[in-house]
Enzyme design. Structure first.
Site, PDB file in Angstrom:
ATOM      1  CB  THR A  19      41.275  41.410  43.095  1.00  0.00           C
ATOM      2  OG1 THR A  19      41.589  40.484  42.039  1.00  0.00           O
ATOM      3  CG2 THR A  19      40.056  42.234  42.728  1.00  0.00           C
ATOM      4  CG  ASP A  48      43.078  42.174  36.503  1.00  0.00           C
ATOM      5  OD1 ASP A  48      43.097  41.748  35.337  1.00  0.00           O
ATOM      6  OD2 ASP A  48      43.932  41.858  37.366  1.00  0.00           O
ATOM      7  CE1 TYR A  53      47.098  38.051  40.702  1.00  0.00           C
ATOM      8  CE2 TYR A  53      45.058  39.261  40.505  1.00  0.00           C
ATOM      9  CZ  TYR A  53      46.355  39.041  40.120  1.00  0.00           C
ATOM     10  OH  TYR A  53      46.918  39.830  39.135  1.00  0.00           O
ATOM     11  CE1 TYR A 192      52.703  43.466  37.442  1.00  0.00           C
ATOM     12  CE2 TYR A 192      51.840  42.734  35.337  1.00  0.00           C
ATOM     13  CZ  TYR A 192      52.839  42.731  36.294  1.00  0.00           C
ATOM     14  OH  TYR A 192      53.980  41.972  36.087  1.00  0.00           O
ATOM     15  CG  LEU A 195      48.644  53.422  42.536  1.00  0.00           C
ATOM     16  CD1 LEU A 195      47.715  53.461  43.736  1.00  0.00           C
ATOM     17  CD2 LEU A 195      48.673  54.765  41.831  1.00  0.00           C
TER      18      LEU A 195
END
Length: 283
Positions: A19, A48, A53, A192, A195
């Site tokens: 997130t 997560d 964040y 994490y 990608l």
């Protein structure tokens, strides 16, 4: 979905939803909630997040997304700022995270990165949180092999269940010494940015002939190949970003495809694993 058995007996699903950056733009909030809910409805269990964040906005978004779902079927992870990881502050930060997410407990609580608070103090606070039923397990993030060795040398340090680190096809430094150490100690690695999100990290990966050939053979997109590569690493869970429902479902599809030894050999030739120690990448 494949799971990793943690040393404490808990099962950690191998694919979750990250997130980072979620909740920061009000005009995207409904789309992001829809994405998380689509993942949960499709069978993804891990979400997560972190107090960092959006300074809590991602946790608030998670709280909205999980309403109506059976709490015990979820695996919720959050992280504490290093300067909040001591006596008088860790429990307070944890309780604030729980309130924002609308839950009574976290399945896993991580130290976001090492800081100035003595690790012995953080361990004691994590143990207190477990004793009070506020968390089921604890771990760390952004810690390399030497830091993990130091952690495990401390009383209670062996209760650490997870190390969350940056890991993807273009960032393989953890394979040299950290991942083998984690496997040796039975600690899960949570990846994490699997990608290669962000800036130059993805440069050349999705255009690589090796990635494109693998994608064509498996009927996947290049990004799905990057995720499948991470999930092929033993004892590794991945938490790709989850801002769009289509992306979340594509991630789930990738998790259901296995790379063959020849696929992995092809990717190794294009993006060789390290042959000497590499500093831990952090994003």
């Amino acid at each position: 979905m494949k799971t990793i058995r943690l040393r404490n007996g808990m099962d950690l699903p191998c694919l979750g939803m990250g997130t980072w950056t979620l909740g920061e733009h009000p005009d995207r909030q409904e789309q992001e909630i829809e994405a998380l809910r689509a993942g949960l409805e499709a069978g993804i269990r891990i979400i997560d997040t972190a107090e960092m964040y959006g300074e809590g906005r991602a946790e608030l978004l998670v709280g909205k997304a999980i309403r109506g779902f059976d709490r015990d079927s979820l695996f919720l992870v959050s992280k504490v700022y290093p300067w909040n990881a001591g006596r008088g502050s860790l429990i307070r930060s944890l309780e604030a995270s729980l309130k924002r997410m609308g839950t009574d407990y976290l399945d896993l609580y991580l130290l976001h990165w090492p800081g100035s608070v003595p690790m012995e103090e953080t361990i004691a606070c994590m143990e207190e949180a477990m004793d009070r039923g506020l968390i089921r397990a604890w771990g760390v993030s952004n810690m390399d092999k030497s830091q993990m060795e130091a952690l495990y040398s401390l009383p209670g340090g062996g209760a650490c269940q997870v190390d969350q680190v940056c890991y993807h096809l273009g960032s393989r430094g953890v394979e040299y010494d950290l991942h083998p150490f984690l496997r040796q100690t039975g600690t899960a690695m949570m990846a994490y940015c699997p990608l290669a999100q962000g800036g130059s990290l993805r440069k050349g990966l999705t255009e690589s002939e090796a990635v494109l050939r693998t994608a064509e053979r498996l009927g996947l997109t290049p990004l799905q190949v990057l995720l499948a590569f991470v999930l092929a690493r033993e004892g590794t869970c991945a938490i790709p970003g989850s801002g769009r429902a289509a992306h979340v479902l594509a991630n789930l599809e990738a998790a259901e495809k296995a790379l063959s030894p020849s696929d992995l050999a092809l990717l190794d030739r294009a993006f060789p694993p390290p042959v000497s120690p590499v500093p831990l990448d952090k994003v």
